[in-house]
Motif scaffolding. Structure first.
Motif, PDB file in Angstrom:
ATOM      1  N   VAL A  14      38.906  44.866  40.798  1.00  0.00           N
ATOM      2  CA  VAL A  14      39.750  45.273  41.928  1.00  0.00           C
ATOM      3  C   VAL A  14      40.065  44.089  42.820  1.00  0.00           C
ATOM      4  CG1 VAL A  14      39.810  46.659  44.047  1.00  0.00           C
ATOM      5  CG2 VAL A  14      38.989  47.674  41.916  1.00  0.00           C
ATOM      6  N   MET A  15      39.067  43.256  43.104  1.00  0.00           N
ATOM      7  CA  MET A  15      39.284  42.108  43.979  1.00  0.00           C
ATOM      8  C   MET A  15      40.256  41.103  43.353  1.00  0.00           C
ATOM      9  SD  MET A  15      37.699  42.848  46.671  1.00  0.00           S
ATOM     10  CE  MET A  15      38.075  41.312  47.460  1.00  0.00           C
ATOM     11  N   LEU A  16      40.110  40.850  42.060  1.00  0.00           N
ATOM     12  CA  LEU A  16      41.030  39.936  41.396  1.00  0.00           C
ATOM     13  C   LEU A  16      42.449  40.510  41.381  1.00  0.00           C
ATOM     14  CD1 LEU A  16      38.894  38.671  38.368  1.00  0.00           C
ATOM     15  CD2 LEU A  16      39.364  37.494  40.518  1.00  0.00           C
ATOM     16  N   GLY A  17      42.548  41.810  41.132  1.00  0.00           N
ATOM     17  CA  GLY A  17      43.856  42.454  41.144  1.00  0.00           C
ATOM     18  C   GLY A  17      44.518  42.374  42.503  1.00  0.00           C
ATOM     19  N   SER A  18      43.733  42.508  43.563  1.00  0.00           N
ATOM     20  CA  SER A  18      44.296  42.459  44.915  1.00  0.00           C
ATOM     21  C   SER A  18      44.942  41.122  45.214  1.00  0.00           C
ATOM     22  CB  SER A  18      43.205  42.749  45.952  1.00  0.00           C
ATOM     23  OG  SER A  18      42.293  41.653  46.062  1.00  0.00           O
ATOM     24  N   VAL A  19      44.452  40.072  44.581  1.00  0.00           N
ATOM     25  CA  VAL A  19      44.988  38.732  44.817  1.00  0.00           C
ATOM     26  C   VAL A  19      46.142  38.405  43.871  1.00  0.00           C
ATOM     27  CG1 VAL A  19      44.423  36.267  44.770  1.00  0.00           C
ATOM     28  CG2 VAL A  19      42.775  37.898  45.694  1.00  0.00           C
ATOM     29  N   LEU A  20      46.076  38.912  42.644  1.00  0.00           N
ATOM     30  CA  LEU A  20      47.016  38.486  41.601  1.00  0.00           C
ATOM     31  C   LEU A  20      48.249  39.371  41.481  1.00  0.00           C
ATOM     32  CD1 LEU A  20      44.415  37.605  38.806  1.00  0.00           C
ATOM     33  CD2 LEU A  20      45.627  36.012  40.310  1.00  0.00           C
ATOM     34  N   LEU A  21      48.276  40.527  42.144  1.00  0.00           N
ATOM     35  CA  LEU A  21      49.388  41.460  41.978  1.00  0.00           C
ATOM     36  C   LEU A  21      50.523  41.260  42.982  1.00  0.00           C
ATOM     37  CD1 LEU A  21      47.493  44.760  41.064  1.00  0.00           C
ATOM     38  CD2 LEU A  21      48.769  43.221  39.550  1.00  0.00           C
ATOM     39  N   GLY A  22      50.530  40.139  43.659  1.00  0.00           N
ATOM     40  CA  GLY A  22      51.650  39.827  44.529  1.00  0.00           C
ATOM     41  C   GLY A  22      51.347  39.999  46.006  1.00  0.00           C
ATOM     42  N   PRO A  23      52.254  39.509  46.864  1.00  0.00           N
ATOM     43  CA  PRO A  23      51.987  39.468  48.307  1.00  0.00           C
ATOM     44  C   PRO A  23      51.854  40.837  48.962  1.00  0.00           C
ATOM     45  CG  PRO A  23      54.255  38.852  47.842  1.00  0.00           C
ATOM     46  CD  PRO A  23      53.551  38.911  46.521  1.00  0.00           C
ATOM     47  N   TYR A  24      52.663  41.818  48.540  1.00  0.00           N
ATOM     48  CA  TYR A  24      52.634  43.116  49.214  1.00  0.00           C
ATOM     49  C   TYR A  24      51.339  43.873  48.904  1.00  0.00           C
ATOM     50  CZ  TYR A  24      57.518  42.042  50.063  1.00  0.00           C
ATOM     51  OH  TYR A  24      58.675  41.420  50.454  1.00  0.00           O
ATOM     52  N   VAL A  25      50.937  43.834  47.651  1.00  0.00           N
ATOM     53  CA  VAL A  25      49.652  44.447  47.283  1.00  0.00           C
ATOM     54  C   VAL A  25      48.519  43.736  48.002  1.00  0.00           C
ATOM     55  CG1 VAL A  25      48.022  44.836  45.391  1.00  0.00           C
ATOM     56  CG2 VAL A  25      50.463  45.248  45.037  1.00  0.00           C
ATOM     57  N   PHE A  26      48.589  42.420  48.066  1.00  0.00           N
ATOM     58  CA  PHE A  26      47.566  41.614  48.738  1.00  0.00           C
ATOM     59  C   PHE A  26      47.425  42.023  50.200  1.00  0.00           C
ATOM     60  CE2 PHE A  26      46.469  37.625  51.042  1.00  0.00           C
ATOM     61  CZ  PHE A  26      45.240  37.363  50.464  1.00  0.00           C
TER      62      PHE A  26
END
Length: 268
Positions: A14-26
């Motif tokens: 989840v943490m890696l996804g939060s960073v790698l899925l783009g600025p809005y998701v981040f």
């Protein structure tokens, strides 16, 4: 141990996804995460016998993060004038309470914002170091990996070689041997990152790793001191086998502002 491993695996995904899925998701992810951390802090303080203004504190924490995150997408400085009005709600709410220690409640309300919101603001800002339109996941990704590397290295070195207590009064299990093991493993992770992400030189990546190790450990000790002061073992139970969110992000609380300051000065 099995539950802890499964929780840790999904937590990392989840943490890696939060960073790698783009600025809005981040941005949205860390806005929500910050709100949950702040809620957890107020819950802990209430267990300690104090009564912070939870509702107004959560609203202010949410708006403060939202305001500064919005700066990364469009000029939003004109909305800064709403913040003093919102912050005054904390004092107004306390006026209507019948409590023997109103300023202690006020102090813990603002401490929650300082401890659980401000560090994530700096972490969020790391992704926009090159300007509001240039989202870059490499630095926050490296931060997380080096933070986890430090925790893993400290744990393994502490178990294998730990003899000298680091700060027994607040954290009996931490040792100097574990601390230096964490620094070394984190520095190695930084060195590896420098070969793939060239925004920073290898010396700068390693410096960031050392800062994360030093101030991440300090943040861990501060959170342990806080929990001991209110006689609780874990900050929560949202992560089975790992405790609460504050337990997982205690290393970020002091390290993120320091690392951001270092990155800001070397880039300017």
């Amino acid at each position: 141990m099995k539950v802890r491993a499964i929780t840790g695996f999904f937590f990392v995904i989840v943490m890696l996804g939060s960073v790698l899925l783009g600025p809005y998701v981040f941005s949205v992810f860390y806005l929500i995460l910050t709100s949950f951390c702040l809620f957890e802090f107020y819950k802990l303080v209430r267990e300690g016998g104090f009564k912070p203004s939870r509702e107004s504190g959560l609203i202010n924490g949410f708006l403060i993060f939202l305001f500064f995150a919005a700066q990364c997408y469009f000029p939003a400085w004109k909305f800064i004038f709403f913040l003093p009005v919102c912050l005054s709600a904390v004092y107004i709410q306390e006026l209507y309470k019948k409590t023997p220690a109103p300023f202690s409640n006020l102090g813990f309300t603002f401490l929650g914002i300082l401890l659980a919101v401000v560090p994530f603001l700096f972490f969020h800002a790391m992704a926009f170091m090159n300007g509001s339109e240039n989202f870059n996941s490499h630095i926050p990704l490296g931060f997380l990996v080096m933070l986890w590397s430090n925790d893993t290295g400290a744990y393994l070195a502490g178990r294998a070689f730990g003899r000298t207590k680091l700060f027994e009064r607040h954290s009996p299990k931490k040792t100097w041997e574990g601390f230096f093991g964490g620094v070394i493993i984190s520095a190695v992770a930084g060195l590896i990152f420098s070969h793939y992400y060239t925004e920073l030189t290898w010396q700068q990546w390693v410096t960031v790793a050392v800062l994360i190790s030093c101030f991440g450990t300090l943040g861990d000790l501060v959170e342990s001191m806080f929990k001991r002061s209110i006689n609780v073992k874990d900050s929560g139970g949202i992560l089975p086998g790992h405790g609460g969110l504050l337990d997982r992000f205690d290393g970020l609380l002091l390290a993120a502002p320091i690392v951001y300051a270092y990155l800001y000065f070397i880039s300017n």
